[in-house]
Structure formats: C-alpha cells, structure tokens
Design an enzyme around this catalytic site. Structure first.
Site, PDB file in Angstrom:
ATOM      1  N   ARG A 112       0.921  -1.320   0.008  1.00  0.00           N
ATOM      2  CA  ARG A 112       0.002  -0.182  -0.083  1.00  0.00           C
ATOM      3  C   ARG A 112       0.818   1.351  -0.185  1.00  0.00           C
ATOM      4  NH1 ARG A 112      -4.979   1.746  -0.781  1.00  0.00           N
ATOM      5  NH2 ARG A 112      -5.882   2.984   0.797  1.00  0.00           N
ATOM      6  N   THR A 388      -9.973   0.305  -9.697  1.00  0.00           N
ATOM      7  CA  THR A 388      -8.928  -0.248  -9.097  1.00  0.00           C
ATOM      8  C   THR A 388      -9.000  -1.657  -9.877  1.00  0.00           C
ATOM      9  OG1 THR A 388      -9.127   0.562  -6.734  1.00  0.00           O
ATOM     10  CG2 THR A 388      -8.534  -1.758  -7.033  1.00  0.00           C
ATOM     11  N   THR A 406      -4.104  -0.668  -7.357  1.00  0.00           N
ATOM     12  CA  THR A 406      -5.014   0.694  -7.579  1.00  0.00           C
ATOM     13  C   THR A 406      -3.975   1.818  -7.469  1.00  0.00           C
ATOM     14  OG1 THR A 406      -6.958   2.040  -6.968  1.00  0.00           O
ATOM     15  CG2 THR A 406      -5.401   1.376  -5.183  1.00  0.00           C
ATOM     16  N   ASN A 408      -6.153   4.554  -7.006  1.00  0.00           N
ATOM     17  CA  ASN A 408      -7.424   4.845  -6.428  1.00  0.00           C
ATOM     18  C   ASN A 408      -8.442   5.416  -7.581  1.00  0.00           C
ATOM     19  OD1 ASN A 408      -9.025   5.368  -4.204  1.00  0.00           O
ATOM     20  ND2 ASN A 408      -8.306   7.501  -3.957  1.00  0.00           N
ATOM     21  N   ASP A 430      -7.831   8.528   0.285  1.00  0.00           N
ATOM     22  CA  ASP A 430      -8.448   7.467   1.112  1.00  0.00           C
ATOM     23  C   ASP A 430      -7.991   7.682   2.692  1.00  0.00           C
ATOM     24  OD1 ASP A 430      -9.348   5.839  -0.671  1.00  0.00           O
ATOM     25  OD2 ASP A 430      -7.801   4.374  -0.549  1.00  0.00           O
ATOM     26  N   SER A 459      -7.905   1.010   3.810  1.00  0.00           N
ATOM     27  CA  SER A 459      -8.349   0.690   2.394  1.00  0.00           C
ATOM     28  C   SER A 459      -9.336  -0.180   2.512  1.00  0.00           C
ATOM     29  CB  SER A 459      -7.100  -0.239   1.743  1.00  0.00           C
ATOM     30  OG  SER A 459      -7.510  -0.589   0.523  1.00  0.00           O
ATOM     31  N   SER A 460     -10.156  -0.481   1.448  1.00  0.00           N
ATOM     32  CA  SER A 460     -11.418  -1.434   1.565  1.00  0.00           C
ATOM     33  C   SER A 460     -10.949  -2.646   0.556  1.00  0.00           C
ATOM     34  CB  SER A 460     -12.497  -0.837   0.801  1.00  0.00           C
ATOM     35  OG  SER A 460     -12.921   0.382   1.634  1.00  0.00           O
ATOM     36  N   GLY A 480     -13.934  -1.273  -6.573  1.00  0.00           N
ATOM     37  CA  GLY A 480     -15.138  -0.753  -6.223  1.00  0.00           C
ATOM     38  C   GLY A 480     -15.122   0.181  -4.948  1.00  0.00           C
ATOM     39  N   GLY A 481     -13.760   0.523  -4.710  1.00  0.00           N
ATOM     40  CA  GLY A 481     -13.708   1.526  -3.219  1.00  0.00           C
ATOM     41  C   GLY A 481     -14.439   0.648  -2.012  1.00  0.00           C
TER      42      GLY A 481
HETATM   43  O1  DON Z   1      -8.004   1.064  -1.168  1.00  0.00           O
HETATM   44  C1  DON Z   1      -9.309   1.548  -1.446  1.00  0.00           C
HETATM   45  O2  DON Z   1     -10.143   1.262  -0.663  1.00  0.00           O
HETATM   46  C2  DON Z   1      -9.472   2.375  -2.553  1.00  0.00           C
HETATM   47  N1  DON Z   1      -8.240   3.057  -2.939  1.00  0.00           N
HETATM   48  C3  DON Z   1      -9.742   1.498  -3.589  1.00  0.00           C
HETATM   49  C4  DON Z   1     -10.218   2.463  -5.031  1.00  0.00           C
HETATM   50  C5  DON Z   1     -10.962   1.509  -5.695  1.00  0.00           C
HETATM   51  O3  DON Z   1     -11.372   0.404  -5.500  1.00  0.00           O
HETATM   52  C6  DON Z   1     -11.604   2.105  -6.935  1.00  0.00           C
HETATM   53  N2  DON Z   1     -12.241   1.243  -7.912  1.00  0.00           N
HETATM   54  N3  DON Z   1     -13.337   1.172  -8.379  1.00  0.00           N
END
Ligand code: DON
Length: 583
Positions: A112, A388, A406, A408, A430, A459-460, A480-481
């Site tokens: 990360r 991502t 990602t 982001n 984030d 992060s997710s 998908g964040g």
């Molecule tokens: O780490 C995270 O949770 C976010 N930076 C992830 C970003 C993400 O999944 C965007 N995608 N669709």
C-alpha cells in the site's frame, strides 16, 4: 459443496477447452438475477489467471506454461496491466496480495502507498481552514508514495521461480510495440477527459492531435517501456532510487505535492500475517489492516451467524435486510476505529470479540431498519468514478494469488510523469483528509485515519482466498472502493454457503450499504419484490451501478479450475494450453 456442474460442462473443462471468449457457459444466475449478463468463463485442469485485460491474463498464463508458479503468473499479469489497463493497472500505485503456497502456507503482502513525510492533514486546507476542493484527488498533493514495484519485487524474491527479467521484459515489449485500445479504454478516455485536461503529457499520449485514442488505435508508450526495461534490468531500485525517482519527485513538486525522492527510496512493503477466520466449514484468508476488508468480512459474517442467517435466505428480502444491517454496523465501526495499526491503536480485538458481536447482532431488529443516525452521526456524499483492479491466479495443486492494486481514482490523479511514462496515484484521498468529510467513496471517517507521515491510508481492498474443508476452493477480489468488501461478501455467500457455481455468484445482482449515507445501493434489475420488502422495513433503496467487478477462480475438489470474469467489466480468464499426451 457446490451444485454439480452439468456433465457437458465438466467434460469440456476436463478436456481443457476454453469455454469463454464469447462463448458463455450460462445464460445467467439460475435463481438470482444477472443484470449484466453471464460471467466470461474458462476451464483448465492445470492453472488459471483472471485479469482485466486479455494481455494481462495471457501474460500470467504464459508464465504458468513456462513452468512458473502462481506468483510468477501474478507478477507478469500485474506488469502487463500497468501497460494495458491504465485506468488502474500501475507502477506508481499500491495494493495488497494474499498468496497460498502449495504446502498450504498463506502469506499477505502489503504494498500500500504511504503518506509522504512532509504531508499533514493541514496540507489540504486553504487559508480559510477549509479543505481545498480536489486537493486530495486532482493535485500533486494527492500523490502518496507508491509501493507497487517494490511489492511485486518482494513477492517474486521470496516465492517466484522464473527470472524476474523475463516477467517484466514481456510488458516492456508490450509498451514499446503498443497494443490496440479496447472499447472500454476508448470510452474511459472520453468520459474522463477532464481528469487529463491539466496534464500536457497525458494529453500528448492519450489525445494525439487533440482527439482521444479510438478503439483499435495502437497505444504505444516508449517512456513507460524505458522505465520497464530499467526495472527488468535493475529491479525496484530502478524505480524507487536514482533518476526515475528524482524525475517523479520533481514532477510531483511542480504540481504542488510533497513527495520526495527520499520518500520513494525509503518505501518498503510489509509482509503481514493474513487475516484468517472461519465461517462454518469455510476458511477465509484476506488482508489485515491497513485494509478494512478482513475486519468487515469477519464482523459482517460474525453478525450473520448470530442472527440466524441461512443460505436459504439468499435472494430474499429477509436475508438482504440482515446483510444490510450487519454491513451498516460493521462500516460504522470501520469508519470510526480503523486506521493504520502500525501508527495508531486500533481496538480490533474488542471489535471482533464474540461478546461484542453478540451485542451488535442483538441490536439488529429482524423486521425493521435501524437508522444509521442512531448508530453514529455524520454525512454521506457523492462519489466520483473510481477504478481499481483485481487479478486472481490458481493452480490445480492448490497455489493461489489474490492481488488487488490501484491508483485509487480512475487513471489516478490523471498526470503522467514526463520521461517516465507512469500515471500517478491519488491515494491520499483514502485518508480522512478532514475527519467527518466524505471522501471519493462517500466514506465518512474519523481521526484514526487522519494523514500522518509514513502512515498507510485505510483501504477497502479485499483480496480473498477461500478454503473448503482445508482445500483451496475460491480466489476472488474486486475493485469498487467502499463496495469491495460487500461485493466479495455476496459472491462468497452465494458460491460458498449458497452452493452456486462461482460464475453465477459473480454475475449475480448486488446490493451495498456502508453506514453513511444511510441508503441501500442496488444494481439494475434488482428484484422488485426484494426492494419492496426492504422498503417496507424502512430502508431507503436507490439504484446505482455497477457494484464491483470480480475476477475469480473456482477450484473443484478434483483440482479442475474455472475462471470467471465479471460481466460488469472487460476481464478475461486465461489458462495455459493443455499439452496433448503423446500417442
Ligand atoms: O484502497 C481503497 O479502498 C481504494 N483506494 C480503492 C479504490 C477503488 O477500488 C476504486 N475502484 N473502483
């Protein structure tokens, strides 16, 4: 155990026939709804790679057929994504991977991004003390110290079999010779034009003559090829130290950021103990902090097992209600308590203690929604388009790599470093840049996740490996964040306890709740009866789509593998060619 597959399909898989590439096996989820159509699937008796582009999946499959293991395949695919999937594939981003070795040992690698040493929460505030709009997403300040190249090198050094150089050089070639722009990338260049507008280097590459590259046009990236050549020759130091690192730092400074060459040089990935727990006869291995994914899955599943959730409740309003209520409670705690446990104290033990999960489960009313405001206060917010990417690798003998990485936002902060050819991340968003203010994903987070020098933003991302009765069964993950953990959860519930083939579980319609905003997001074609049932219990149900983009592999007890790429995205499964036995 999953429902038995139709005989024909099993025979085709046994013969190593590629079932995908335009020849879907199924018309859709059998008793669920598949709003985006069937998953693209492929079968193999030996190995499987599922990734967002055909070149990346093929690079992984080629590594397997050259005698490489799952780690070699994942490294090759990740470098190929950095070339062919600029939306999220990257060298200047970061991520997580969970790896299962043939002997059953599971390891987790955290690569990360970190906050540059000079950046504080106050860096994002204007003279009026308010957050400067876009500072954490669209400027040099958005850029966190990248970890991808060091991360891929670390996993390869420890577990890879094939020479590093051969794995990276293939992607350098792809960058130098070019590849045809896909329909998806062409569409994204148009829809995200504003992201690139302030960045001449990005415009030069993606908008030659002022026009976006069209589907089928060749995208040639000589600067990126040069950077990959250097990485192939000299390893991660070619990126994190020396001229490339200096160029990146100078560029970020010219864009108003604080990333330095020393931040890049000092960056280290961290091997962590995987976050592992049981749900019935399933064992789940995923990421610990700074990913919230492991915590969220454990808390939600822990609550579900206490409120009497059963697989028979899948696709019912009653089941959806229980899932939403468990998600609401878990996300409230995520946003309040979780952060980088290397830097702040996180009471994870208390949050996951059986007694605490009992309390959460008892607070769920089986017939009525609990307003989020009654659990914690705060605001919701809109989301920009994120991106991502996840790749899954599995082999018949039980190796697996589940890797999510990602930039982001889609295309990160939109800028390409001149002469280096890499897109920069906007991962600083984030962090809770201003606690209480919703981020890109509408997540309302607290001071535990404030910007601290060297800390990793919460992060997710939830790369997941699932065992059934001790044997490798599923490898999956998603972009998908904030919706990543709930996406992964639903696919697991359908394919694991629900017994559906993984491809159907991947295609199935999804919902999502993250505490705030207090809304159940549902995809198109979400069954009207279930939505009505949820509304009658007091939930606000809103359309949003798509939710997640899963790339997954299912391993049958006899070792046969099925790759499944989500119909919501462009992903592709690929397998090494089956060698014919000599006659
Ligand atoms: O780490 C995270 O949770 C976010 N930076 C992830 C970003 C993400 O999944 C965007 N995608 N669709």
């Amino acid at each position: 155990m999953g429902r038995p597959r139709p005989l024909l399909s099993r025979l085709a898989i046994a013969a190593g026939l590629l079932l995908c590439a335009g020849a879907p096996v199924r018309a859709g989820a059998a008793d669920g709804v598949a709003p985006f159509g069937p998953a693209r699937t492929a079968g193999s008796p030996t190995g499987m790679v599922v990734a967002a582009t055909s070149q990346a999946a093929a690079a992984g499959a080629a590594a397997l057929s050259a005698g490489g293991n799952a780690v070699d395949a994942a490294v090759a695919a990740a470098f190929a994504l950095a070339v062919t999937y600029p939306e999220a594939g990257n060298l200047a981003g970061g991520g997580f991977l969970v790896v299962r070795q043939r002997d059953g040992e599971v390891l987790a690698l955290d690569f990360r991004e970190t906050a540059p040493a000079a950046i504080r929460s106050s860096s994002f505030l204007g003279p009026d003390g308010k957050v400067v709009e876009g500072a954490s997403t669209r400027t040099g300040l958005a850029v966190a110290t990248p970890g991808t190249v060091r991360g891929l090198e670390a996993v390869h050094r420890r577990l890879g079999k094939l020479p590093w150089k051969s794995l990276v050089a293939a992607s350098a070639r792809l960058a130098r010779e070019g590849f045809p722009v896909t329909a998806g990338l062409a569409k994204h260049l148009v829809s995200e034009r504003a992201v690139f507008a302030p960045h001449p280097e990005s415009l030069r590459l993606y908008f030659p003559g002022g026009r976006p590259l069209a589907e089928g046009a060749l995208l040639v990236q000589p600067e990126l090829a040069g950077t990959l050549d250097a990485i192939a020759e000299r390893g991660s130091d070619a990126f994190h130290d020396g001229p490339v690192a200096r160029r990146i730092a100078e560029f970020v400074r010219s864009e108003g950021g604080g990333l330095t060459a020393e931040d890049l040089r000092a960056y280290r990935p961290v091997w962590r103990k995987a976050f592992s727990f049981d749900f019935g006869r399933w064992r789940l291995h995923t990421m610990p902090l700074p990913s919230s994914g492991g915590f969220l899955l454990a808390s939600i599943l822990g609550q579900l097992s206490r409120v009497g959730w059963t697989p028979a409740m899948l696709e019912t309003a009653e089941g959806a209600h229980l899932v939403v209520e468990a998600e609401r409670r878990a996300y409230a705690e995520r946003n309040r308590w979780l952060g980088d446990a290397d830097v702040v104290d996180v009471p994870l033990g208390k949050l996951l203690a059986p007694g605490h999960l009992d309390v959460l489960a008892r607070s769920i009313d089986r017939a009525k929604a609990t307003p989020s405001a009654g659990i914690d206060g705060g605001l919701g917010g809109p989301a920009e388009r994120p991106e991502t990417t996840h790749l899954s690798v599995a082999t018949a003998d039980g190796e697996a790599v589940s890797l999510t990485y990602t930039l982001n936002g889609v295309f990160g902060n939109g800028s390409i470093v001149p002469g280096v050819g890499v897109l920069l991340n906007n991962e600083m968003d984030d962090f809770a840049v201003a606690p209480g203010r919703p981020n890109l994903f509408g997540l309302v987070q607290g001071t535990q996740n404030a910007v601290r020098p060297g800390a990793r933003p919460l992060s997710s991302m939830t790369p997941l490996i699932v065992l059934e009765d001790g044997a490798l069964r599923f490898v999956l993950g998603s972009p998908g964040g904030s919706t990543i953990p709930t996406t992964v959860l639903q696919v697991f519930l359908r394919a694991g306890p629900g017994g559906r083939p993984l491809a159907e579980a991947v295609a199935g319609v999804r919902l999502h709740h993250q505490h705030l905003p207090d809304v159940v997001d549902v995809e198109r074609d979400f069954p009207a009866g279930t939505a009505k049932g949820l509304r009658s219990m007091g939930h606000v149900v809103k359309g949003r789509e798509p939710i997640g983009m899963v790339h997954a592999v299912e391993r049958a007890p006899d070792g046969l593998l099925t790759g499944a790429a989500d119909p919501r995205g462009p992903g592709v499964p690929a397998a090494p060619p089956v060698r014919q036995a000599p006659r």
